[in-house]
Write an enzyme that holds these catalytic residues in place. Structure first.
Site, short mmCIF file in Angstrom:
data_model
loop_
_atom_site.label_atom_id
_atom_site.label_comp_id
_atom_site.label_asym_id
_atom_site.label_seq_id
_atom_site.Cartn_x
_atom_site.Cartn_y
_atom_site.Cartn_z
N ASP A 1 62.37 58.06 94.42
CA ASP A 1 61.21 58.94 94.55
C ASP A 1 60.62 59.20 93.16
OD1 ASP A 1 59.45 60.63 95.90
OD2 ASP A 1 60.77 62.37 95.73
N ASP B 1 55.44 55.76 90.03
CA ASP B 1 54.36 56.75 90.06
C ASP B 1 53.58 56.69 88.75
OD1 ASP B 1 52.69 58.89 90.19
OD2 ASP B 1 54.23 60.39 90.63
N GLY C 1 56.26 71.22 96.62
CA GLY C 1 56.80 72.56 96.52
C GLY C 1 56.46 73.46 97.69
N GLY D 1 54.44 65.56 99.31
CA GLY D 1 54.16 66.99 99.39
C GLY D 1 53.84 67.44 100.80
N ASN E 1 56.90 62.42 103.15
CA ASN E 1 57.97 62.91 102.27
C ASN E 1 58.27 64.38 102.50
OD1 ASN E 1 57.74 60.41 101.12
ND2 ASN E 1 57.44 61.15 99.04
N ILE E 2 59.54 64.68 102.67
CA ILE E 2 59.94 66.06 102.95
C ILE E 2 61.15 66.43 102.09
CG2 ILE E 2 60.83 67.62 104.75
CD1 ILE E 2 59.34 65.60 106.75
N ASP E 3 60.98 67.42 101.27
CA ASP E 3 62.08 67.95 100.47
C ASP E 3 62.13 69.47 100.60
OD1 ASP E 3 64.11 68.38 98.72
OD2 ASP E 3 63.07 67.72 96.92
N SER E 4 61.01 70.13 100.34
CA SER E 4 61.00 71.61 100.33
C SER E 4 61.52 72.22 101.63
CB SER E 4 59.59 72.13 100.04
OG SER E 4 59.20 71.76 98.74
P1 13P Z 1 57.57 68.68 99.55
O1 13P Z 1 57.78 69.48 98.30
O2 13P Z 1 56.32 69.10 100.26
O3 13P Z 1 58.75 68.67 100.43
O4 13P Z 1 57.30 67.16 99.08
C1 13P Z 1 58.37 66.32 98.73
C2 13P Z 1 57.92 65.05 98.10
O5 13P Z 1 56.76 64.67 98.12
C3 13P Z 1 58.94 64.23 97.46
O6 13P Z 1 58.39 63.12 96.81
O1 G3H Z 2 58.63 65.30 94.60
C1 G3H Z 2 59.60 65.94 94.20
C2 G3H Z 2 60.79 66.09 95.07
O2 G3H Z 2 60.73 67.29 95.79
C3 G3H Z 2 62.03 65.98 94.25
O3 G3H Z 2 62.22 67.11 93.47
O4 G3H Z 2 62.53 66.23 91.17
O5 G3H Z 2 63.38 68.51 91.83
O6 G3H Z 2 64.51 66.44 92.68
P1 G3H Z 2 63.22 67.06 92.21
ZN ZN Z 3 56.47 63.42 95.97
#
Ligand code: 13P
Ligand code: G3H
Ligand code: ZN
Length: 316
Positions: free
Chosen positions: A87, A109, A186, A219, A261-264
């Site tokens: 990522d 990127d 975020g 995001g 993409n899902i992290d938050s």
């Molecule tokens: P979120 O912060 O919206 O989950 O996005 C995560 C992301 O784009 C990781 O590359």
């Molecule tokens: O796009 C960013 C992702 O949420 C990853 O976050 O760089 O804190 O691991 P990070």
């Molecule tokens: Zn991202």
């Protein structure tokens, strides 16, 4: 062994009108929660690793944990197709390191560079990656962050310019393209009172110029109010956290968007669970006591995404 590239996944997703979830992984519980959800839903999966995740957990640990998840699924009779993806690769070196280290897909990127420099850097990664059978995601346009305090015209300037996409894809040879249409990273994607909005008109223009080509949304967490409230109820402080409504993402998943993409949302689910656990069991100090429900919270969140947002249940 079912470590796969994103190529077939994206083609099927495009044709089937659904998207693949790309979930960020940082430790064993997160990997287990996500893969258990995908296994039960019979969903194809992308597990993605940021530079920060590699620093936190080390490349080799994450790779071995993912291999273990695949083996575990096999032992339970499920051949789970997983792509392991870098990522936000910042430069050629990190992409090379991940390709050499067994990842099946990388993102370079170059969005912070000029158009010409982004093309040159992305092309260099594509040449190395394709030689090793690895797929590459590029990015055009800049994701806005509320913290950047961008005004409307600034934000407009950051959206992906549809006029640039054909040249970028042609000159670089990328396999998928991340675009900026109003999402951001975020938990604070919009200001309080601001109406969440995605520029589907820009997505449409891009799709017309790149028919059949997989588009990626970064995001794309929904920052679901119920989880924000839970964090705040149990001692957290996340006022005004706002994400992309699930129905907008559902609409995107039906279009050329093949990767979301899902992290938050995973972070929120895990943190809300752990905060609740400590509030209710202040005497607990065995990490297994709070990480077991936290892992289940990840699994439940991923299931919700696979079913409600991505539409990829039953697609393996
Ligand atoms: P979120 O912060 O919206 O989950 O996005 C995560 C992301 O784009 C990781 O590359
Ligand atoms: O796009 C960013 C992702 O949420 C990853 O976050 O760089 O804190 O691991 P990070
Ligand atoms: Zn991202």
């Amino acid at each position: 062994m079912s470590l796969v590239t994103t190529k077939d996944m994206f083609q099927k997703a495009y044709e089937g009108g659904y998207a693949i979830g790309a979930f960020n992984v940082n430790n064993m519980e997160i990997i287990q929660g996500i893969t258990e959800a995908a296994m039960e839903e019979k969903a194809p999966l992308i597990l993605q690793v940021s530079a920060g995740a590699r620093k936190y957990a080390k490349h080799v640990y994450l790779m071995k944990l993912i291999e273990a998840a695949i083996e575990d699924a096999k032992n339970q009779g499920v051949d789970l197709p997983i792509a392991v993806h870098l990522d936000h690769g910042d430069d050629f070196a990190i992409c090379k390191s991940c390709i050499d280290g067994g990842f099946t897909s990388v993102m370079i990127d170059g969005s912070k560079h000029s158009f010409a420099d982004n093309i040159a850097l992305t092309k260099q990664v594509v040449e190395y990656a394709h030689d090793k059978g690895v797929t590459v995601e590029g990015e055009l346009g800049k994701l806005a962050g509320v913290e950047d305090d961008v005004n409307v015209s600034d934000a407009d300037a950051q959206f992906t310019n549809p006029a640039e996409v054909e040249e970028f894809v042609e000159k670089t040879g990328v396999d998928s393209l991340a675009i900026a249409i109003g999402t951001s990273h975020g938990a604070y994607k919009f200001k309080p009172g601001q109406k969440p909005q995605l520029r589907f008109d820009i997505l449409d223009k891009i799709t017309q110029r790149l028919p059949g080509f997989p588009i990626v949304l970064h995001g794309a967490s929904s920052v679901i109010p119920e989880f924000v409230q839970k964090v705040n109820r149990y001692g957290g402080k996340m006022p005004d956290a706002i994400g992309i409504p699930e129905e907008m993402l559902r609409q995107a998943a039906k279009s050329a968007v093949c990767k979301i993409n899902i992290d938050s949302d995973l972070r929120l689910a895990m943190t809300a669970s752990i905060r609740e656990h400590f509030a209710e069991h202040p005497d607990h100090f065995d990490p297994r006591q709070y990480l077991t429900p936290a892992r289940t919270a990840i699994k439940d969140m991923v299931k919700r995404k696979l079913v409600n947002v991505l539409g990829c249940s039953g697609k393996i």
